[in-house]
Design an enzyme around this catalytic site. Structure first.
Site, mmCIF file in Angstrom:
data_model
loop_
_atom_site.group_PDB
_atom_site.id
_atom_site.type_symbol
_atom_site.label_atom_id
_atom_site.label_comp_id
_atom_site.label_asym_id
_atom_site.label_seq_id
_atom_site.Cartn_x
_atom_site.Cartn_y
_atom_site.Cartn_z
ATOM 1 C CD1 TRP A 139 -2.656 1.704 0.471
ATOM 2 C CD2 TRP A 139 -1.301 2.636 1.934
ATOM 3 N NE1 TRP A 139 -3.056 3.036 0.925
ATOM 4 C CE2 TRP A 139 -2.276 3.477 1.642
ATOM 5 C CE3 TRP A 139 -0.249 2.869 3.125
ATOM 6 C CZ2 TRP A 139 -2.267 4.685 2.209
ATOM 7 C CZ3 TRP A 139 -0.239 3.971 3.664
ATOM 8 C CH2 TRP A 139 -1.362 4.982 3.151
ATOM 9 C CD GLU A 175 -4.601 -1.450 1.584
ATOM 10 O OE1 GLU A 175 -3.697 -1.897 2.298
ATOM 11 O OE2 GLU A 175 -5.584 -1.260 2.690
ATOM 12 C CE LYS A 202 -6.658 5.894 2.663
ATOM 13 N NZ LYS A 202 -5.586 5.912 3.701
ATOM 14 C CG ASP A 246 -8.840 -0.995 4.143
ATOM 15 O OD1 ASP A 246 -9.859 -0.528 4.702
ATOM 16 O OD2 ASP A 246 -7.772 -0.832 4.900
ATOM 17 C CG HIS A 258 -8.762 2.049 1.603
ATOM 18 N ND1 HIS A 258 -7.642 1.513 1.332
ATOM 19 C CD2 HIS A 258 -8.728 2.365 2.889
ATOM 20 C CE1 HIS A 258 -6.763 1.696 2.341
ATOM 21 N NE2 HIS A 258 -7.575 2.286 3.355
ATOM 22 C CG HIS A 318 -6.352 -4.510 4.644
ATOM 23 N ND1 HIS A 318 -5.429 -3.552 4.606
ATOM 24 C CD2 HIS A 318 -5.572 -5.631 4.730
ATOM 25 C CE1 HIS A 318 -4.055 -3.966 4.734
ATOM 26 N NE2 HIS A 318 -4.008 -5.155 4.726
ATOM 27 C CG ASP A 362 -9.737 4.923 5.616
ATOM 28 O OD1 ASP A 362 -9.950 3.588 5.801
ATOM 29 O OD2 ASP A 362 -8.491 5.163 5.197
ATOM 30 C CG ASP A 416 -8.155 2.772 9.676
ATOM 31 O OD1 ASP A 416 -8.079 1.576 8.823
ATOM 32 O OD2 ASP A 416 -7.613 3.816 8.912
ATOM 33 C CG ASP A 446 -5.847 -1.768 7.769
ATOM 34 O OD1 ASP A 446 -5.289 -1.253 8.908
ATOM 35 O OD2 ASP A 446 -5.547 -1.220 6.740
HETATM 36 C C1 RNT Z 1 -3.890 2.753 4.864
HETATM 37 C C2 RNT Z 1 -3.880 1.139 4.404
HETATM 38 C C3 RNT Z 1 -2.854 0.262 4.807
HETATM 39 C C4 RNT Z 1 -2.741 0.629 6.456
HETATM 40 C C5 RNT Z 1 -1.646 -0.294 7.023
HETATM 41 C C6 RNT Z 1 -1.057 0.050 8.071
HETATM 42 O O1 RNT Z 1 -5.071 3.466 4.359
HETATM 43 O O2 RNT Z 1 -5.136 0.730 4.775
HETATM 44 O O3 RNT Z 1 -3.579 -1.120 4.964
HETATM 45 O O4 RNT Z 1 -3.609 0.741 7.133
HETATM 46 O O5 RNT Z 1 -0.703 -0.713 6.085
HETATM 47 ZN ZN ZN Z 2 -5.739 -1.317 4.789
#
Ligand code: RNT
Ligand code: ZN
Length: 423
Positions: free
Chosen positions: A190, A231, A233, A264, A267, A291, A299, A301, A331
């Site tokens: 990523w 990955e 975003k 993810d 994302h 993720h 986003d 988390d 994640d």
């Molecule tokens: C960031 C991505 C990535 C990170 C990790 C820490 O937006 O989601 O996966 O969260 O690599």
């Molecule tokens: Zn991620």
């Protein structure tokens, strides 16, 4: 508060088993299936994405961890000890997802493009001892050469070269992990690259990125040891107007290069969900990495909860028989609550969503689709929400020897008093 005993769980299970059997669902078969699905816990929940390179403050990359709950891990020993605690409260055998910034270099600063498998010997030995598979990630943020927001798609050739070499080093580390543990490491790339404001040229950074990835993947690595994932975003803090590695970019890249696509959950646009992307992606991509995360408004988390979105995601994997082609990782990073509880709650929820999906009479329900009986379908989907799934889950925890109900919180509280509060 009292927690259910073995006797409670056993009598509840008998009732639940009978109730599920009425609709043709075998609860024991569902539990056997659940035991085959590992979840990859993300090391970075344990220390707010800090890593061991001595970085202080902002982690960069447009990422943000909020909260300052006491007791975060400061060393590899502390992080492993916290992880051991978390795994002991989660039923089944699971994996660990490591970032390159968690290398153990014995106090010496090793540039990221020169990292070697030996810098992860401590992790590999620990994983072997505890039966954890390992997954891996190059770290392309929290670094001076990523400060301007660009890495593999930078206009600066030397910057690109440094990060290409870092990713090449990381694939070799992933390979070493896979070899040592007898299970492939998924090494996921990523990058934070993107523009705060409107770029003139949206194409050129993507050309740089495609070519950089081709260079990184030039050397074939045995898929029994390492699998490569990319990955996408939508945006990050400071990359609101353009992100080089967008969803379309990586879907095309993964499909054309036979790489894993990492989806993810945080994302995409807030009303867009990854559960609908699974079946479409699998038509053209062999394996995916998830993720599992939870965005709140953006986003953000947040810790994974047992939401409709999570349930639909796991339903896709189970109904589509996609589990063998899917690597499930978590994640998120929440520093406002006990970090071990964050791991345990999120992982157990991912498993609970899987179990719920495994307790569906899928074949019978497919008939409703086929026959156009949408009324019966809706009635059934709603009925499932009231089924005694909790008794089946409790039984799973009991059989796997981990705390039933939220008895795990008692252990986390004790660990907080004995260990975390002394840090
Ligand atoms: C960031 C991505 C990535 C990170 C990790 C820490 O937006 O989601 O996966 O969260 O690599
Ligand atoms: Zn991620």
């Amino acid at each position: 508060m009292e927690h259910p005993t073995e006797k409670h769980v056993a009598s509840m299970y008998e009732m639940a088993k009978t109730r599920y059997a009425l609709m043709g669902v075998d609860t024991d078969a569902a539990l056997a299936k659940l035991a085959t699905v590992p979840i990859s816990l993300h090391c970075w929940q344990g220390d707010d994405v800090g890593g061991f390179e001595g970085a202080e403050g902002d982690i960069g990359g447009g990422l943000a961890v909020t909260g300052n709950y006491p007791g975060k891990a400061r060393t590899a020993e502390e992080l492993r000890s916290d992880l051991d605690k978390a795994y002991s409260l989660i039923p089944g055998t699971h994996r660990l997802n490591l970032h390159a910034s968690y290398a153990e270099t014995g106090g010496q600063a090793v540039p990221r493009d020169q990292l070697l498998p030996e810098h992860f010997d401590g992790w590999i030995a620990w994983a072997k001892e505890n039966n954890h598979g390992l997954d891996f990630n190059p770290t392309l943020f929290a670094h001076p050469l990523a400060d301007d927001g660009f890495t593999l798609s930078s206009y600066n050739e030397r910057t690109r070269k440094f990060w290409i070499d870092h990713c090449i080093a990381c694939r070799k580390i992933g390979e070493a992990m896979g070899k040592a543990l007898g299970t492939p490491a998924v090494t996921n790339i990523w990058i934070p690259d993107g523009f705060k404001d409107l770029p003139v040229d949206r194409l050129q950074p993507r050309i740089f990125l495609r070519d950089a990835l081709d260079e990184i993947f030039a050397e074939e690595i045995d898929p029994r040891h390492n699998l490569d994932a990319v990955e996408s975003k939508l945006f990050g803090i400071g990359s609101e107007s353009y992100v080089t590695g967008s969803h379309e970019f990586y879907l095309g890249y993964a499909a054309s290069r036979n790489k894993l696509l990492c989806l993810d959950a945080g994302h995409f646009h807030p009303t867009e969900n990854i559960y609908d992307k699974i079946s479409a992606t699998f038509m053209f991509v062999d394996q995916i990495l998830l993720h599992v995360s939870r965005g709140v408004r953006w986003d953000s988390d947040h810790v994974v909860i047992l939401s409709d979105n999570l349930r639909r995601l796991m339903q896709e994997l189970v109904r589509g028989d996609f589990l063998a082609r899917t690597h499930i990782g978590l994640d998120y990073f929440d520093a406002s609550i006990n970090r071990i509880a964050a791991w345990v709650i999120g992982t157990r929820n991912a498993q609970r969503a899987l179990l719920l999906a495994m307790l569906e009479p899928i074949e019978m329900m497919r008939e409703f689709d086929r026959n156009g009986d949408y009324t019966q379908r809706l009635a059934m989907l709603e009925e499932l929400k009231g089924m005694p799934f909790g008794a089946v889950w409790d039984t799973y925890c009991m059989r796997k020897g981990v705390p039933v109900g939220i008895a795990y919180m008692d252990e986390i509280k004790a660990y907080e008093t004995e260990v975390l509060s002394k840090r």
